[in-house]
Design a protein around this motif. Structure first.
Motif, PDB file in Angstrom:
ATOM      1  N   ASP A   1       2.967   8.017  15.220  1.00 15.60           N
ATOM      2  CA  ASP A   1       2.426   7.049  14.277  1.00 15.60           C
ATOM      3  C   ASP A   1       1.609   7.710  13.168  1.00 15.60           C
ATOM      4  O   ASP A   1       1.518   7.182  12.067  1.00 15.60           O
ATOM      5  CB  ASP A   1       1.579   6.012  15.027  1.00 15.60           C
ATOM      6  N   THR A   2       1.032   8.870  13.434  1.00 22.50           N
ATOM      7  CA  THR A   2       0.254   9.559  12.411  1.00 22.50           C
ATOM      8  C   THR A   2       1.143   9.892  11.215  1.00 22.50           C
ATOM      9  O   THR A   2       0.753   9.660  10.068  1.00 22.50           O
ATOM     10  CB  THR A   2      -0.404  10.835  12.976  1.00 22.50           C
TER      11      THR A   2
ATOM     12  N   LEU B   1       0.829   5.241   3.670  1.00 23.58           N
ATOM     13  CA  LEU B   1      -0.420   4.849   2.999  1.00 23.58           C
ATOM     14  C   LEU B   1      -0.398   5.217   1.517  1.00 23.58           C
ATOM     15  O   LEU B   1       0.193   6.228   1.135  1.00 23.58           O
ATOM     16  CB  LEU B   1      -1.613   5.546   3.651  1.00 23.58           C
ATOM     17  N   PRO B   2      -1.085   4.443   0.681  1.00 25.69           N
ATOM     18  CA  PRO B   2      -1.242   4.839  -0.718  1.00 25.69           C
ATOM     19  C   PRO B   2      -2.022   6.155  -0.801  1.00 25.69           C
ATOM     20  O   PRO B   2      -2.998   6.357  -0.073  1.00 25.69           O
ATOM     21  CB  PRO B   2      -2.048   3.697  -1.334  1.00 25.69           C
ATOM     22  N   LYS B   3      -1.559   7.026  -1.684  1.00 30.78           N
ATOM     23  CA  LYS B   3      -2.181   8.331  -1.864  1.00 30.78           C
ATOM     24  C   LYS B   3      -2.375   8.585  -3.352  1.00 30.78           C
ATOM     25  O   LYS B   3      -1.602   8.101  -4.175  1.00 30.78           O
ATOM     26  CB  LYS B   3      -1.288   9.430  -1.276  1.00 30.78           C
TER      27      LYS B   3
ATOM     28  N   PRO C   1       6.265  14.562   5.249  1.00 31.93           N
ATOM     29  CA  PRO C   1       7.555  13.866   5.188  1.00 31.93           C
ATOM     30  C   PRO C   1       8.559  14.316   6.241  1.00 31.93           C
ATOM     31  O   PRO C   1       9.446  13.558   6.622  1.00 31.93           O
ATOM     32  CB  PRO C   1       8.055  14.172   3.774  1.00 31.93           C
ATOM     33  N   THR C   2       8.430  15.534   6.746  1.00 36.24           N
ATOM     34  CA  THR C   2       9.368  16.029   7.759  1.00 36.24           C
ATOM     35  C   THR C   2       8.680  16.346   9.085  1.00 36.24           C
ATOM     36  O   THR C   2       9.261  17.011   9.938  1.00 36.24           O
ATOM     37  CB  THR C   2      10.083  17.294   7.249  1.00 36.24           C
TER      38      THR C   2
ATOM     39  N   GLN D   1      -9.261   6.182  11.529  1.00 36.26           N
ATOM     40  CA  GLN D   1      -9.422   6.456  10.100  1.00 36.26           C
ATOM     41  C   GLN D   1      -8.197   5.996   9.317  1.00 36.26           C
ATOM     42  O   GLN D   1      -8.331   5.392   8.250  1.00 36.26           O
ATOM     43  CB  GLN D   1      -9.678   7.948   9.861  1.00 36.26           C
ATOM     44  N   LEU D   2      -7.018   6.263   9.841  1.00 34.61           N
ATOM     45  CA  LEU D   2      -5.808   5.858   9.129  1.00 34.61           C
ATOM     46  C   LEU D   2      -5.670   4.336   9.091  1.00 34.61           C
ATOM     47  O   LEU D   2      -5.187   3.785   8.103  1.00 34.61           O
ATOM     48  CB  LEU D   2      -4.577   6.516   9.749  1.00 34.61           C
TER      49      LEU D   2
END
Length: 185
Positions: free
Chosen positions: A71-72, A79-81, A64-65, A42-43
């Motif tokens: 890799d997830t 990715l653009p959000k 972010p942390t 999906q990613l």
């Protein structure tokens, strides 16, 4: 035209979140090789991750942390959000855009763009506003083998019935079930 795909983990009795916000401990029941493979795919397919305010705030506070997510975490952060909210003042998570206005019209505009699929993770309130307008192209659900008894339901009360067609069903080695549905045409 881009496709909008909703991905959620939910309990057998229909909750995507326990009684308290972000009580997601049942996710550990289904996480394994099958769900990891689906998440990775999906990613790779995603051109945009779309969130409502509550889910965006929680995800932006976690990813972010995130440690031990490999890799997830890299994908989630790069990715653009977009977050649809008329109350947030800013969207500080890397590569995020704040969209204000009518969610239905904003999503129609996003879907009309060229590009890869749009994925909605969580965001039950946002999904609830999109469902009656036929904006969700596919529902991917992982059913966790547990009954919570109470919590936040994934599918909110609707004014009309929405017919779905089962596209795929497969069991996971840990007792979860992956389901893919599309609106019946």
């Amino acid at each position: 035209m881009r496709r909008l795909i909703a991905w959620n983990v939910m309990t057998l009795d229909g909750y995507f979140e326990g009684p308290e916000p972000w009580s997601l401990d049942f996710h550990s029941l289904i996480f394994g090789p099958e769900v990891q493979a689906l998440s990775d795919a999906q990613l790779r397919d995603a051109g945009l991750l779309l969130f409502g305010r509550r889910t965006f705030t929680g995800m932006a506070g976690y990813w972010p942390t995130a440690e031990d997510e490999g890799d997830t975490a890299r994908q989630m952060n790069s990715l653009p959000k977009a977050v649809i909210s008329n109350t947030l003042e800013r969207a500080d998570w890397n590569n995020s855009t704040l969209l204000k206005g009518d969610g239905v019209e904003l999503v129609r505009g996003l879907k009309a763009e060229a590009g890869r699929s749009i994925y909605v993770f969580g965001s039950a309130e946002l999904l609830g506003s999109l469902l009656p307008h036929g904006l969700v192209d596919e529902y991917r659900l992982c059913i966790a083998p547990v009954l919570l008894g109470r919590g936040n339901p994934l599918f909110k009360t609707a004014d009309a019935r929405i017919g779905l067609e089962l596209r795929e069903a497969r069991g996971c080695s840990n007792g979860g079930v992956l389901l893919t549905y599309a609106p019946r045409t």
